[in-house]
Enzyme design. Sequence first.
Site, PDB file in Angstrom:
ATOM      1  N   ASP A 134     -50.675   1.951  47.740  1.00  0.00           N
ATOM      2  CA  ASP A 134     -50.619   3.270  47.543  1.00  0.00           C
ATOM      3  C   ASP A 134     -52.038   3.967  47.229  1.00  0.00           C
ATOM      4  O   ASP A 134     -52.847   3.318  46.498  1.00  0.00           O
ATOM      5  CB  ASP A 134     -49.595   3.918  46.661  1.00  0.00           C
ATOM      6  N   GLU A 135     -51.999   5.195  47.585  1.00  0.00           N
ATOM      7  CA  GLU A 135     -53.293   6.098  46.841  1.00  0.00           C
ATOM      8  C   GLU A 135     -54.767   5.301  47.216  1.00  0.00           C
ATOM      9  O   GLU A 135     -55.360   5.387  45.951  1.00  0.00           O
ATOM     10  CB  GLU A 135     -52.828   6.451  45.363  1.00  0.00           C
ATOM     11  N   ALA A 136     -54.661   4.776  48.164  1.00  0.00           N
ATOM     12  CA  ALA A 136     -55.895   3.930  48.235  1.00  0.00           C
ATOM     13  C   ALA A 136     -57.009   4.775  48.947  1.00  0.00           C
ATOM     14  O   ALA A 136     -57.554   4.684  50.174  1.00  0.00           O
ATOM     15  CB  ALA A 136     -55.950   2.619  49.329  1.00  0.00           C
TER      16      ALA A 136
ATOM     17  N   HIS B  42     -56.247   1.464  42.920  1.00  0.00           N
ATOM     18  CA  HIS B  42     -55.928   1.091  41.581  1.00  0.00           C
ATOM     19  C   HIS B  42     -56.356  -0.070  40.912  1.00  0.00           C
ATOM     20  O   HIS B  42     -55.726  -0.868  40.434  1.00  0.00           O
ATOM     21  CB  HIS B  42     -54.344   1.106  41.756  1.00  0.00           C
TER      22      HIS B  42
END
Length: 545
Positions: free
Chosen positions: A350-352, A287
Amino acid sequence: MRVHRTQRTALPRLLGSLLLLTAAGISSAGAVPQGAAAATSGQAAGSPRPLGQIVPAPARVSPDGSPYAITAGTKIRVDDGSREARKIGDYLAGVLRPSTGYDLPVTGHDGGDGIRLRLGSHDSALGAEGYTLRSARGSVTITARGPAGLFHGVQTLRQLLPDQVEMNSRQKGPWKVAGGTVTDAPRYAYRGAMLDVSRHFFSVAEVKRYIDQIALYKMNKLHLHLSDDQGWRIAIDSWPRLAAYGGQTEVGGGAGGYYTKSDYKEIVRYAASRYLEVVPEIDLPGHTNAALASYAKLNCDGAAPPLYTGTNVGFSSLCTPKAVTYDFVNDVIRELAALTPGRYIHIGGDEARSTGHDDYVAFMDKAQAIVGKHGKTVVGWHQLTGAKPVAGAVAQYWGYDATGAAERKQVADAAANGTKLVLSPADRVYLDMKYDKDTALGLAWAGYVEVQRSYDWNPGTYLEGVPGSSILGVEAPIWSETLTSSDEIEQMAFPRLPGAAELGWSPASTHDWDAYKVRLAAQGPRFSALGIDYYRSPQVPWPTQ
């Protein structure tokens, strides 16, 4: 150049008639009895609201005696010499004066009458945030061990008064508070709301408006999501292009914006005046497109990508092997920690998806150490439990029904090793999820989340294998991919946000949907008086107009 979107100046609408609800008695736990229904003919004129008909539900209610009435002669009496009590008294006067038209002087002179705000309760069960409110014919007295408890007691007093007390023009009374005693303290220490200012930017004034709304429901944390692929929202002196360049856009290609350090300090100050702690988030190592676009050297290939205005996730990553990456993280955390008096810094995690697992673990080891070096406690999304959470770290769980058993077990194992959890299940308290298929705003990747589903779960038993003692609290995030104004935030947050607040505050024994929906319905006229254009869920028996 910093860009601010103009705040909506909502003048609360005069209600033709404030049709309140009746509740047939109050239980010892303060909840309306199961099966109670909303009245359509309104509450008897001039009669006070029952003591337990508030949100969050109070721990204990004892109705007794005659009501107290605020009149033109009422004084707000605070402890002489207590700056905190004086500030809370001034705040209360600011709420009550416009609608009542009364002077309501705030005085340190003691007396047995008026609205009395008292610090120094000896009831240890109240803790730092609990309070006792006693209402009788001659006075209403709020007593607490600490200022936060006194402030929360004032929020209860607001809700016990007629809804038109929230109006900013003079209204007709009477202004009565039912007689009896409320004794109240929170279930969880962490009761938060997250505002995503990265996907769309919100001005300082808009953030303050949301602070006032969550404070009414006794929340005590404001989590600000300050960086993402679409925008960097906080000025960092040592890396000035982060905000000046990375902050100049948002989803859809709008002008974006960012907070100067002065802006951020004002948000922190205002939140503190409402006894809210700001939890800033810099999402790492994914992100991060706004940061990568601002500084080419943060990319492994040394080439800066273009700014991004879409809504995809998982495509960006800091270059974890580079030493400059950790110089960057250290500088950002150092400057942010210096601006933030609260104990927490949120580092995302998150969401790496573009960071390999080993690189992710190595990065999180170093990032957590940096947060600790600057005197703060780490918070991360629950993917942090796939690395090695440091002692004292907090993991924020945002999974939902589709989250796999292995991922849930990973979280449970971390809890067993001492990691505390803040619960934000996406299909329960993500306030940007659509209510149903016809909801114009929001997303639906976690499903549709109507008001009952948002409220009807127990944080203490939600995650299998996680004891209740591992739950630090509850947070309701609102992501802004589709939200561009305070109006749109409020349409999605209300009426679900008060339910999240109740899950964090109220004893488990009060938890009952049939009782809650009646108390929630009674909030409808208050929402309107505050200028909140809320979603009128068909699951809630709103007063007829």
